[in-house]
Every structure is written in C-alpha cells, then in structure tokens.
Design a protein around this motif. Sequence first.
Motif, mmCIF file in Angstrom:
data_model
loop_
_atom_site.group_PDB
_atom_site.id
_atom_site.type_symbol
_atom_site.label_atom_id
_atom_site.label_comp_id
_atom_site.label_asym_id
_atom_site.label_seq_id
_atom_site.Cartn_x
_atom_site.Cartn_y
_atom_site.Cartn_z
ATOM 1 N N LEU A 140 -6.117 -34.362 18.620
ATOM 2 C CA LEU A 140 -6.039 -34.439 20.078
ATOM 3 C C LEU A 140 -5.850 -35.906 20.439
ATOM 4 C CD1 LEU A 140 -9.054 -32.069 20.868
ATOM 5 C CD2 LEU A 140 -6.622 -31.472 20.694
ATOM 6 N N GLY A 141 -4.639 -36.381 20.228
ATOM 7 C CA GLY A 141 -4.331 -37.796 20.366
ATOM 8 C C GLY A 141 -4.206 -38.405 18.980
ATOM 9 N N PRO A 142 -3.640 -39.614 18.879
ATOM 10 C CA PRO A 142 -3.507 -40.268 17.574
ATOM 11 C C PRO A 142 -4.879 -40.556 16.959
ATOM 12 C CG PRO A 142 -2.216 -41.402 19.269
ATOM 13 C CD PRO A 142 -3.075 -40.396 19.967
ATOM 14 N N GLN A 143 -5.008 -40.275 15.663
ATOM 15 C CA GLN A 143 -6.273 -40.484 14.934
ATOM 16 C C GLN A 143 -5.973 -41.202 13.617
ATOM 17 O OE1 GLN A 143 -8.885 -39.772 16.690
ATOM 18 N NE2 GLN A 143 -7.789 -38.545 18.206
ATOM 19 N N HIS A 144 -5.330 -42.346 13.702
ATOM 20 C CA HIS A 144 -4.840 -43.023 12.494
ATOM 21 C C HIS A 144 -5.944 -43.518 11.559
ATOM 22 C CE1 HIS A 144 -0.792 -42.387 13.681
ATOM 23 N NE2 HIS A 144 -1.037 -42.923 14.875
ATOM 24 N N ALA A 145 -7.178 -43.567 12.014
ATOM 25 C CA ALA A 145 -8.283 -43.922 11.115
ATOM 26 C C ALA A 145 -8.447 -42.870 10.016
ATOM 27 C CB ALA A 145 -9.577 -44.066 11.900
ATOM 28 N N LEU A 146 -7.891 -41.663 10.228
ATOM 29 C CA LEU A 146 -7.992 -40.585 9.235
ATOM 30 C C LEU A 146 -6.842 -40.584 8.227
ATOM 31 C CD1 LEU A 146 -8.947 -37.672 11.677
ATOM 32 C CD2 LEU A 146 -10.486 -39.131 10.349
ATOM 33 N N ASP A 147 -5.829 -41.414 8.441
ATOM 34 C CA ASP A 147 -4.618 -41.375 7.614
ATOM 35 C C ASP A 147 -4.883 -41.538 6.120
ATOM 36 O OD1 ASP A 147 -3.158 -41.003 9.908
ATOM 37 O OD2 ASP A 147 -2.237 -43.001 9.902
ATOM 38 N N ARG A 148 -5.848 -42.346 5.748
ATOM 39 C CA ARG A 148 -6.107 -42.605 4.327
ATOM 40 C C ARG A 148 -7.245 -41.756 3.764
ATOM 41 N NH1 ARG A 148 -5.127 -48.632 5.524
ATOM 42 N NH2 ARG A 148 -2.904 -48.765 5.031
ATOM 43 N N ALA A 149 -7.577 -40.664 4.476
ATOM 44 C CA ALA A 149 -8.704 -39.857 4.009
ATOM 45 C C ALA A 149 -8.489 -38.343 4.109
ATOM 46 C CB ALA A 149 -9.965 -40.231 4.803
ATOM 47 N N TYR A 150 -7.513 -37.906 4.914
ATOM 48 C CA TYR A 150 -7.276 -36.473 5.117
ATOM 49 C C TYR A 150 -5.774 -36.206 5.074
ATOM 50 C CZ TYR A 150 -12.112 -36.337 6.585
ATOM 51 O OH TYR A 150 -13.474 -36.447 6.605
ATOM 52 N N THR A 151 -5.393 -35.048 4.533
ATOM 53 C CA THR A 151 -3.982 -34.722 4.359
ATOM 54 C C THR A 151 -3.389 -34.055 5.587
ATOM 55 O OG1 THR A 151 -4.274 -34.479 1.967
ATOM 56 C CG2 THR A 151 -2.320 -33.455 2.935
ATOM 57 N N VAL A 152 -2.357 -34.696 6.142
ATOM 58 C CA VAL A 152 -1.553 -34.127 7.210
ATOM 59 C C VAL A 152 -0.472 -33.280 6.545
ATOM 60 C CG1 VAL A 152 0.083 -34.625 9.073
ATOM 61 C CG2 VAL A 152 -1.953 -36.070 8.773
ATOM 62 N N PHE A 153 -0.299 -32.038 7.021
ATOM 63 C CA PHE A 153 0.723 -31.189 6.419
ATOM 64 C C PHE A 153 1.636 -30.532 7.441
ATOM 65 C CE2 PHE A 153 -2.906 -28.483 7.039
ATOM 66 C CZ PHE A 153 -2.410 -27.227 7.350
ATOM 67 N N GLY A 154 1.566 -30.981 8.690
ATOM 68 C CA GLY A 154 2.464 -30.451 9.706
ATOM 69 C C GLY A 154 2.360 -31.217 11.005
ATOM 70 N N GLN A 155 3.371 -30.991 11.866
ATOM 71 C CA GLN A 155 3.406 -31.633 13.175
ATOM 72 C C GLN A 155 3.802 -30.595 14.218
ATOM 73 O OE1 GLN A 155 2.462 -34.807 14.148
ATOM 74 N NE2 GLN A 155 2.755 -33.948 16.187
ATOM 75 N N THR A 156 3.066 -30.533 15.301
ATOM 76 C CA THR A 156 3.349 -29.586 16.374
ATOM 77 C C THR A 156 4.695 -29.908 17.012
ATOM 78 O OG1 THR A 156 0.995 -29.307 16.794
ATOM 79 C CG2 THR A 156 2.497 -28.672 18.571
ATOM 80 N N VAL A 157 5.521 -28.882 17.157
ATOM 81 C CA VAL A 157 6.822 -29.032 17.819
ATOM 82 C C VAL A 157 6.870 -28.279 19.140
ATOM 83 C CG1 VAL A 157 8.107 -29.532 15.695
ATOM 84 C CG2 VAL A 157 7.868 -27.155 16.459
ATOM 85 N N GLU A 158 5.910 -27.384 19.361
ATOM 86 C CA GLU A 158 5.822 -26.644 20.608
ATOM 87 C C GLU A 158 4.390 -26.154 20.792
ATOM 88 O OE1 GLU A 158 7.438 -22.393 22.209
ATOM 89 O OE2 GLU A 158 8.882 -23.611 21.098
ATOM 90 N N GLY A 159 3.882 -26.300 22.021
ATOM 91 C CA GLY A 159 2.542 -25.798 22.306
ATOM 92 C C GLY A 159 1.473 -26.865 22.425
ATOM 93 N N MET A 160 1.866 -28.096 22.659
ATOM 94 C CA MET A 160 0.854 -29.145 22.852
ATOM 95 C C MET A 160 -0.042 -28.811 24.045
ATOM 96 S SD MET A 160 0.996 -31.470 20.494
ATOM 97 C CE MET A 160 0.118 -32.835 21.231
#
Length: 181
Positions: A140-160
Amino acid sequence: MGFFGDPLYTPAYEVAGDELAVFDTSKGVIRVRLDGEGAPVHVANFCELAESGFYDDLKFHRFVPGFVIQGGCPNTREMSPFEVASGAVGPDGRPGTGGPGYRIKEEFASNPRNSHDDGALAMARSSDPNSAGSQFYFCLGPQHALDRAYTVFGQTVEGMDVISQLRAGDVINSIRIEHVA
C-alpha cells in the motif's frame, strides 16, 4: 516437502512467463502481472496453489494502513470475516500462522526487479528467508525497505482502487491464472 530443515519445495507448475493472476475479492477484481522471469519459483508456487483452489474463500487477515494488506493463510478458511477482522483464533489456529505445509526458496537476492512499489505482490515469510509458502501481501504505497528481505513476484496492473479498499476480513473468492501475450 520442505519444512523446518527438510528440503525446500519445488513446484511442478511450468512458468510460461505470461501469467496474469486475477483476484476476485469481496471488494472487486485485481489483476496482477506475475514475474516468472525474476521469481520463477514464487510464480510457479502461487500459480499451483491458485489453480488447485487453495486460496478460494480465504480472508485477508492483516491490514497495516499505508504499508500492506496480507492474505493467503488457510487458517482463515473456516472463520467468518468478522472473526478474522476482530483477531479471533479460528478452529485451525491463529490467522497469519498457517501455510501449505512446505516452504520455498527466497528469490529476492536474485530478482533484478525485486521492487516493493505501490501495488507490488510479494510473499510473506517468517524470520527464515526460505520460509515463504502461501501467504502474500500487496504493498500500500512504496515499501523499498523490504526489497532486500522479501520476494516480489508480481505487479498490479488493474484494481489499485480495490486494493486500497481491502481490510482484514475481506474475502478472496478465488484467484484464477490467465495467460496473456
């Protein structure tokens, strides 16, 4: 199947690289482009669970305003939305503590696109980097502090707009995997 020192689970699902996850929730529909190239194990695992119906009728169990909305815990299946939202313990245990019975390898260190942008879909885990299984969250907003600790596997393209309305207790009716060009 990989839990507490056992080998990590390797999903059988073959990633095509064109997967789109369609979340049908009690607040509306969310479409997420999955990153099969950057996080192939997480995408395969998520698709395998979604296609098996694992996520059907689960509830979002954690909402932190301006941070994340989290779901995917099977302990919420037999609980009412009110019980989940109020923090009750269900017949299968406390929401947020369940999983598929195995764990998968982290991919945040190897994914060049592992960026917790607004609407990013990532896997939750315990303190062990290799402990993700079924629980996921939307940023819910940028959370770049998590970038080096949790795996991102997708990006919302519709439905924000739908993501911004979700709260603990809201229902995941189903998650369907589509293939797009």
